[in-house]
Design a protein around this motif. Structure first.
Motif, PDB file in Angstrom:
ATOM      1  N   CYS A  76       0.821  -1.220   0.000  1.00 47.43           N
ATOM      2  CA  CYS A  76       0.000   0.000   0.000  1.00 47.43           C
ATOM      3  C   CYS A  76       0.856   1.272   0.000  1.00 47.43           C
ATOM      4  O   CYS A  76       1.611   1.517   0.937  1.00 47.43           O
ATOM      5  N   CYS A  84      -6.781   6.215   1.668  1.00 48.53           N
ATOM      6  CA  CYS A  84      -6.790   5.240   0.567  1.00 48.53           C
ATOM      7  C   CYS A  84      -7.021   5.948  -0.764  1.00 48.53           C
ATOM      8  O   CYS A  84      -8.008   6.653  -0.940  1.00 48.53           O
ATOM      9  N   CYS A 119      -5.942   2.639  -5.347  1.00 45.56           N
ATOM     10  CA  CYS A 119      -5.033   2.153  -6.392  1.00 45.56           C
ATOM     11  C   CYS A 119      -5.209   0.657  -6.672  1.00 45.56           C
ATOM     12  O   CYS A 119      -4.698   0.149  -7.656  1.00 45.56           O
ATOM     13  N   ALA A 120      -5.889  -0.032  -5.773  1.00 42.59           N
ATOM     14  CA  ALA A 120      -6.204  -1.470  -5.929  1.00 42.59           C
ATOM     15  C   ALA A 120      -4.976  -2.378  -5.855  1.00 42.59           C
ATOM     16  O   ALA A 120      -5.073  -3.555  -6.213  1.00 42.59           O
ATOM     17  N   CYS A 177      -3.701  -3.453  -3.150  1.00 39.26           N
ATOM     18  CA  CYS A 177      -4.013  -4.440  -2.107  1.00 39.26           C
ATOM     19  C   CYS A 177      -4.900  -5.561  -2.675  1.00 39.26           C
ATOM     20  O   CYS A 177      -4.845  -6.697  -2.207  1.00 39.26           O
TER      21      CYS A 177
END
Ligand code: SF4
Ligand code: SF4
Length: 469
Positions: free
Chosen positions: A276, A290, A293-294, A296
């Motif tokens: 992350c 957050c 960005c995906a 994770c």
């Protein structure tokens, strides 16, 4: 027996925050996966677009060139003038509403995939990994005392960061100064002092924001990250951890059925945290840090594949879906933004289509209201400006009407080059007996006489004279 619940005093837990806490350095692990590959492709498109655009010529001129001293914006054959400011304002409003719509539907996709801060940080992280090594190697390197090898690695990283920042600064200034000349003059020390200043400024800003501050820009400086939560609703696509499926988290051997050991699907490997860039744990729920960005999602899907579990423990989902409810795209807020964007695009297209690449300004001489010529005529003096906003030069005829027996003294035919503002001093004379009012409206018209180019513009002005009864 009493039905009352006995009261008990509980001391609130006090957590002390230091307002000026030192930044905790984030060491991200590189991850590949579906969403990272989309981000990489986006990065290439945006980088190529940014760095190559000023070098593309169009009709023998830099294709995209914001000529501030001449107050002209050239964008692939179309020149925007200060008169077109309303179009620029319209474009910004459309972009803002389109962003609102995008955020309502898909959450922070702008932040995660296309924001310059994200894109430049990705490149700086890539450079960091190439020079200092993987996440674990970087953690180890930072703990080591300074040595020849550590100095070499750090020096290489910062040199490449500065080089890339300089390229960014030079390119940015190249949108405002002819880039071909600038690239040469920079090294021959012939460039304008302001050009050196702005290149240095943008080099410094890029190095600082993408190299050192990174997630802090998003967390503490970006206003968009602060107010976008008002656009979120239960149907907005967000990155979420499926707590119902994942908890209780805990380590187990591969092949073990989690239910047999009383666990959920999360193996508590922390891979979602290690990748992350914001340094948060998505399992703690949706957090404003957050950027969507995906990474994770990619990291967890990778873990799920290795464990033989179904993907999607961390995924793009909606609050409604997580609660087992239906997710819908068509909802009042999204429809409202959609209609607003559509209406503004139609209005914008209409204005652009209707835009005449010809300007006409008429300035009346304010020093004297009127003169009387030796022949007894009433005379008003004007300065007329013909602005040719087309890409080619044209011949124009100037005419004026609005009063009987009006006589325009001066030339009537002009050749005006592309981008030229031709100022013409002009005298209008009228016999005194035709003047019925002190202020009379007259209209100036400029018209192209080139057969291949149809354009005309009319502007009103005042003719002032004595009223003869
Ligand atoms: S929590 Fe996930 S989506 Fe959010 S910033 Fe971190 S890696 Fe990206
Ligand atoms: S990557 Fe997946 S399995 Fe590992 S800690 Fe994060 S949510 Fe749990």
């Amino acid at each position: 027996m009493s039905n009352q619940i006995p009261l008990k005093n509980i001391e609130p837990e006090t957590v002390e925050y230091d307002l000026y806490q030192k930044r905790k350095k984030i060491y991200t692990r590189r991850i590949s996966g579906f969403f990272q590959s989309i981000r990489t492709k986006m990065l290439w498109v945006l980088m190529l677009g940014y760095f190559l655009t000023p070098w593309i010529n169009f009709h023998d001129r830099q294709g995209v060139f914001f000529d501030l001293p001449s107050r002209q914006f050239h964008i692939f054959g179309v020149t925007f003038w200060p008169q077109d400011f309303v179009l620029l304002a319209g474009l910004l409003i459309i972009s803002a509403f389109a962003l609102f719509l995008l955020t309502t539907l898909f959450g922070r996709v702008w932040c995660g995939y296309t924001c310059p801060q994200t894109v430049w940080t990705m490149i700086f992280m890539w450079i960091e990994e190439k020079t200092e090594g993987s996440r674990n190697q970087r953690i180890k390197l930072d703990k080591e005392p300074m040595s020849k090898s550590k100095f070499y690695k750090k020096f290489s990283k910062h040199s490449l960061w500065i080089l890339f920042s300089w390229l960014t600064g030079l390119t940015f200034v190249g949108y405002f100064t002819p880039v071909r000349e600038l690239a040469i003059e920079f090294f021959t020390f012939d460039a304008n002092l302001w050009a050196y200043f702005w290149i240095a400024f943008f080099t410094g800003a890029t190095y600082l924001f993408a190299g050192w501050m990174r997630e802090q820009v998003c967390t503490f400086m970006c206003p968009y990250s602060r107010f976008q939560s008002v656009m979120f609703d239960n149907n907005t696509l967000v990155i979420s951890y499926d707590a119902a499926r994942g908890e209780g988290r805990g380590a187990r051997k591969k092949g073990v059925n989690p239910k047999d050991v009383g666990l959920g699907d999360c193996i508590d490997c922390n891979q979602c945290v290690h990748v992350c860039p914001a340094g948060i744990d998505i399992r703690d729920g949706l957090q404003y840090e957050c950027i969507g960005c995906a990474l994770c999602v990619d990291a967890c899907d990778d873990v799920m594949d290795k464990m033989g579990y179904a993907r999607g423990l961390v995924s793009y989902t909606t609050e409604n879906r997580l609660e087992g409810k239906k997710t819908t795209i068509m909802r009042p807020k999204a429809i409202g933004y959609g209609i607003a964007v559509l209406v503004m695009i139609i209005a914008f297209s209409f204005f652009v289509g209707d835009r005449e690449p010809l300007g006409l300004d008429v300035l009346k001489d304010r020093n004297r209201l009127y003169n009387q010529t030796p022949s007894g005529m009433i005379e008003n003096i004007y300065t007329v400006k013909i602005i040719n906003m087309d890409q080619s030069k044209h011949t124009f005829i100037l005419s004026v009407e609005g009063l009987d027996q009006l006589n325009m003294i001066g030339r009537k035919k002009f050749v005006v080059n592309s981008g030229e503002v031709r100022a013409i001093p002009l005298s209008i004379q009228v016999p005194p007996h035709v003047i019925q009012e002190q202020k009379n409206t007259i209209s100036f018209t400029v018209k192209s006489i080139d057969p291949s180019y149809e354009a005309s513009k009319t502007t009103e002005s005042r003719f002032i004279g004595p009223v003869t009864k």
